[in-house]
Motif scaffolding. Structure first.
Motif, PDB file in Angstrom:
ATOM      1  N   GLN A  21       0.816  -1.210   0.000  1.00  0.00           N
ATOM      2  CA  GLN A  21       0.000   0.000   0.000  1.00  0.00           C
ATOM      3  C   GLN A  21       0.853   1.265   0.000  1.00  0.00           C
ATOM      4  O   GLN A  21       0.582   2.222   0.714  1.00  0.00           O
ATOM      5  N   ASN A  22       1.892   1.253  -0.837  1.00  0.00           N
ATOM      6  CA  ASN A  22       2.780   2.402  -0.941  1.00  0.00           C
ATOM      7  C   ASN A  22       2.126   3.537  -1.719  1.00  0.00           C
ATOM      8  O   ASN A  22       1.308   3.306  -2.603  1.00  0.00           O
ATOM      9  N   PRO A  23       2.535   4.770  -1.408  1.00  0.00           N
ATOM     10  CA  PRO A  23       2.016   5.898  -2.176  1.00  0.00           C
ATOM     11  C   PRO A  23       2.546   5.876  -3.609  1.00  0.00           C
ATOM     12  O   PRO A  23       3.607   5.311  -3.884  1.00  0.00           O
ATOM     13  N   LEU A  24       1.803   6.499  -4.487  1.00  0.00           N
ATOM     14  CA  LEU A  24       2.248   6.658  -5.870  1.00  0.00           C
ATOM     15  C   LEU A  24       3.511   7.527  -5.891  1.00  0.00           C
ATOM     16  O   LEU A  24       4.446   7.262  -6.634  1.00  0.00           O
ATOM     17  N   VAL A  83      -1.883   7.199   4.953  1.00  0.00           N
ATOM     18  CA  VAL A  83      -2.153   5.766   4.980  1.00  0.00           C
ATOM     19  C   VAL A  83      -3.569   5.535   4.465  1.00  0.00           C
ATOM     20  O   VAL A  83      -4.509   6.144   4.963  1.00  0.00           O
ATOM     21  N   PRO A  84      -3.713   4.657   3.470  1.00  0.00           N
ATOM     22  CA  PRO A  84      -5.067   4.428   2.951  1.00  0.00           C
ATOM     23  C   PRO A  84      -5.910   3.583   3.911  1.00  0.00           C
ATOM     24  O   PRO A  84      -5.486   2.524   4.345  1.00  0.00           O
ATOM     25  N   PRO A 113       1.876  15.477  -0.537  1.00  0.00           N
ATOM     26  CA  PRO A 113       0.790  14.966   0.298  1.00  0.00           C
ATOM     27  C   PRO A 113       0.668  13.444   0.267  1.00  0.00           C
ATOM     28  O   PRO A 113       0.043  12.866   1.138  1.00  0.00           O
ATOM     29  N   CYS A 114       1.281  12.757  -0.711  1.00  0.00           N
ATOM     30  CA  CYS A 114       1.186  11.296  -0.834  1.00  0.00           C
ATOM     31  C   CYS A 114      -0.259  10.842  -0.757  1.00  0.00           C
ATOM     32  O   CYS A 114      -0.610   9.898  -0.045  1.00  0.00           O
ATOM     33  N   ARG A 115      -1.119  11.523  -1.476  1.00  0.00           N
ATOM     34  CA  ARG A 115      -2.564  11.293  -1.402  1.00  0.00           C
ATOM     35  C   ARG A 115      -2.996   9.987  -2.050  1.00  0.00           C
ATOM     36  O   ARG A 115      -3.894   9.313  -1.567  1.00  0.00           O
TER      37      ARG A 115
END
Length: 178
Positions: A21-24, A83-84, A113-115
């Motif tokens: 679940q890493n950020p894009l 974190v999602p 923001p690592c959205r």
């Protein structure tokens, strides 16, 4: 579902990042590192990619992520934070195309923001988890308590993301051979 080995190195890396679940944001650099380690012909130079180089890679990586989403192997989630949550909505359709095309979503910066995050469905984790994250055979290796302080320091430094053994945060003043 096809076999893990049928995926390209880039697809495998994206699937691993989705399982974690890493950020894009930061994905371009991660893929560059993996391609260099694999000795791929299309690997970027042996250094971090410049922002210009990262921007040039975004369309190619966006197309790969789009292909993986179409195959049900990953999704892009709008985490609205670092974190999602399980309830984070999947980005689809035109919004997905826009997210994947925007370099600001791919390039990590301290104030990013690592959205948007890559997320793998449970079926992918169950099917490929062991292939993506194989367990090393540690039989015959010394236990932590059997290592000297110097050996422990080397292992800890080598396990850090940077792998730095030298420099201001390392344990050696200059490069050396062991």
């Amino acid at each position: 579902m096809s076999s893990w080995d049928s995926l390209t190195i880039t697809e495998q890396t994206l699937a691993r990042r989705a399982m974690a679940q890493n950020p894009l944001a930061g994905t371009v650099q991660a893929i560059g590192t993996v391609l260099r380690w694999a000795g791929a012909e299309d690997a970027p130079p042996p250094r971090s990619c410049s922002e210009t180089e990262q921007r040039e890679l975004v369309p190619r990586l966006g197309a790969v992520v789009l292909g993986l989403t179409e195959r049900g192997l990953v999704s892009v989630r709008d985490a609205q934070g670092c974190v999602p949550a399980a309830s984070a909505p999947a980005v689809t359709g035109e919004q997905l195309l826009a997210v994947l095309a925007d370099p600001a979503n791919w390039i990590w910066k301290p104030d990013s923001p690592c959205r948007f995050h890559l997320v793998a469905p449970d079926a992918v984790r169950e099917r490929w988890g062991n292939d993506a994250y194989p367990t090393a055979d540690a039989s015959g290796l010394p236990a932590w308590d059997e290592l000297s302080t110097a050996q422990r320091e080397v292992l800890v430094c080598a396990a850090e993301a940077s792998g730095m053994l030298t420099g201001p945060f390392g344990i050696w003043e200059a490069p050396r051979t062991i």
